[in-house]
Design a protein around this motif. Structure first.
Motif, mmCIF file in Angstrom:
data_model
loop_
_atom_site.group_PDB
_atom_site.id
_atom_site.type_symbol
_atom_site.label_atom_id
_atom_site.label_comp_id
_atom_site.label_asym_id
_atom_site.label_seq_id
_atom_site.Cartn_x
_atom_site.Cartn_y
_atom_site.Cartn_z
ATOM 1 N N VAL A 149 -2.065 -21.527 4.496
ATOM 2 C CA VAL A 149 -3.222 -20.624 4.491
ATOM 3 C C VAL A 149 -4.177 -20.994 3.350
ATOM 4 C CG1 VAL A 149 -3.967 -18.243 4.152
ATOM 5 C CG2 VAL A 149 -1.999 -18.730 5.603
ATOM 6 N N ASN A 150 -3.621 -21.410 2.216
ATOM 7 C CA ASN A 150 -4.446 -21.799 1.081
ATOM 8 C C ASN A 150 -5.109 -23.162 1.272
ATOM 9 O OD1 ASN A 150 -3.654 -19.462 -0.194
ATOM 10 N ND2 ASN A 150 -2.247 -20.452 -1.622
ATOM 11 N N GLY A 151 -4.679 -23.909 2.303
ATOM 12 C CA GLY A 151 -5.234 -25.237 2.518
ATOM 13 C C GLY A 151 -4.846 -26.219 1.432
ATOM 14 N N GLU A 152 -3.586 -26.133 0.956
ATOM 15 C CA GLU A 152 -3.110 -26.988 -0.125
ATOM 16 C C GLU A 152 -1.806 -27.670 0.285
ATOM 17 O OE1 GLU A 152 -2.553 -24.163 -3.251
ATOM 18 O OE2 GLU A 152 -0.853 -23.177 -2.271
ATOM 19 N N LEU A 153 -1.410 -28.669 -0.512
ATOM 20 C CA LEU A 153 -0.176 -29.416 -0.254
ATOM 21 C C LEU A 153 -0.151 -29.983 1.166
ATOM 22 C CD1 LEU A 153 2.501 -27.149 -2.004
ATOM 23 C CD2 LEU A 153 1.059 -28.944 -2.976
ATOM 24 N N TRP A 154 -1.274 -30.523 1.590
ATOM 25 C CA TRP A 154 -1.382 -31.104 2.938
ATOM 26 C C TRP A 154 -0.570 -32.392 3.055
ATOM 27 C CZ3 TRP A 154 -5.918 -30.048 0.031
ATOM 28 C CH2 TRP A 154 -6.270 -31.072 -0.853
ATOM 29 N N GLY A 155 -0.495 -32.901 4.274
ATOM 30 C CA GLY A 155 0.294 -34.084 4.531
ATOM 31 C C GLY A 155 -0.500 -35.381 4.440
ATOM 32 N N ARG A 156 0.179 -36.461 4.787
ATOM 33 C CA ARG A 156 -0.468 -37.772 4.794
ATOM 34 C C ARG A 156 -1.308 -37.923 6.064
ATOM 35 N NH1 ARG A 156 4.288 -41.844 2.470
ATOM 36 N NH2 ARG A 156 5.308 -40.282 1.118
ATOM 37 N N PRO A 157 -2.218 -38.886 6.072
ATOM 38 C CA PRO A 157 -3.059 -39.105 7.262
ATOM 39 C C PRO A 157 -2.223 -39.380 8.500
ATOM 40 C CG PRO A 157 -3.974 -40.275 5.382
ATOM 41 C CD PRO A 157 -2.614 -39.770 4.946
#
Length: 270
Positions: A149-157
């Motif tokens: 929800v915070n849009g953080e700790l996303w993944g790799r491409p």
């Protein structure tokens, strides 16, 4: 590219509501909900025979667990992921609101809380750990959902159709690794631990539930790190692994030892 999901189009916000100048955030709610529901689950678990502590012990331990997660998680992040930054500005260590929490640090904090609490109450730290291991995945799941929800700790491409473009991460679609972790390290692990506790006699074999928890959590974390963007301060280490994977290896070895010493065979309860 039009079919790729834009995170900003999901309409998600880190904030839930602001009242009298105080903003309630999803991340804060995740911690509070995890602790409250975990407390309720523990109270239900104590109704089974041969419980390692009382309702009053659980009421008191929740405070210890909260401090262990917060302090351990923060110090773990400082020591493992960004020591130079905090050596230069030590007061930043206290700025919890700016983010920066370590799963391994949080787990270490909870373990220390269990050890100290059990010693003060003359209880079995290993059996308390088994019970805590059954409720911990719930809070972890809530935390990873809050990360999404915070849009953080996303993944790799990724070139997969399920990729999401997080504006702060650039124009490439990325793995929603927060949801992967919420599913495997949270929901799946919670289901396994719940079944083991309620449907088998595993709770009567000190160390077994804790060992199973760490093995599944550790293995999931190690695998999912291949889909998660490495920490910007460290990247990929010289070993070809991330810091998260490196810290997981000794946990896995310790957990396997615990399972072995618990004489892991268990019977199905009817």
């Amino acid at each position: 590219m039009d079919s790729i999901i834009q995170f900003d189009d999901l309409g998600l916000s880190p904030d839930i509501v602001t009242i009298a100048g105080y903003t309630l955030r999803w991340y804060s709610l995740a911690y509070m909900s995890g602790l409250f529901i975990g407390w309720w689950m523990l109270r239900q678990m104590l109704k089974r025979s041969n419980a390692p502590m009382t309702d009053e012990d659980v009421d008191d331990f929740i405070i210890w667990a909260f401090l262990g997660i917060i302090v351990g998680g923060r110090l773990g992040y400082v020591f493992f992921y960004s020591p130079a930054e905090f050596i230069a500005e030590p007061l930043k260590i206290l700025a919890f609101w700016n983010g920066g929490m370590s799963f391994h640090g949080g787990m270490a904090g909870v373990i220390i809380a269990i050890l100290v609490f059990a010693r003060k109450r003359a209880l079995s730290w290993l059996r308390i750990g088994d019970y805590i291991a059954c409720v911990y995945p719930l809070g972890h799941m809530f935390g990873r959902l809050a990360n999404f929800v915070n849009g953080e700790l996303w993944g790799r491409p990724t070139d997969g159709s399920w990729g999401i473009i997080f504006a702060a991460a650039g124009p490439e679609p990325r793995h929603p690794s927060q949801l992967y972790q919420a599913g495997f390290e949270g929901l799946f692990l919670l289901i396994v631990m719940t079944w083991l506790f309620w449907r088998t006699d595993a709770r009567n074999k000190p160390g077994l539930l804790t060992g199973v928890f760490v093995v599944i959590m550790g293995a999931s974390r190690f695998i999912l790190e291949f889909f998660r963007e490495p920490d910007r301060n460290l990247g990929i280490l010289s070993t070809g692994l991330t810091m998260g994977q490196t810290l997981t290896i000794p946990l896995l070895l310790a957990a396997l030892w615990m399972i072995y010493n618990s004489r892991a065979g268990f019977s199905q309860e009817r």
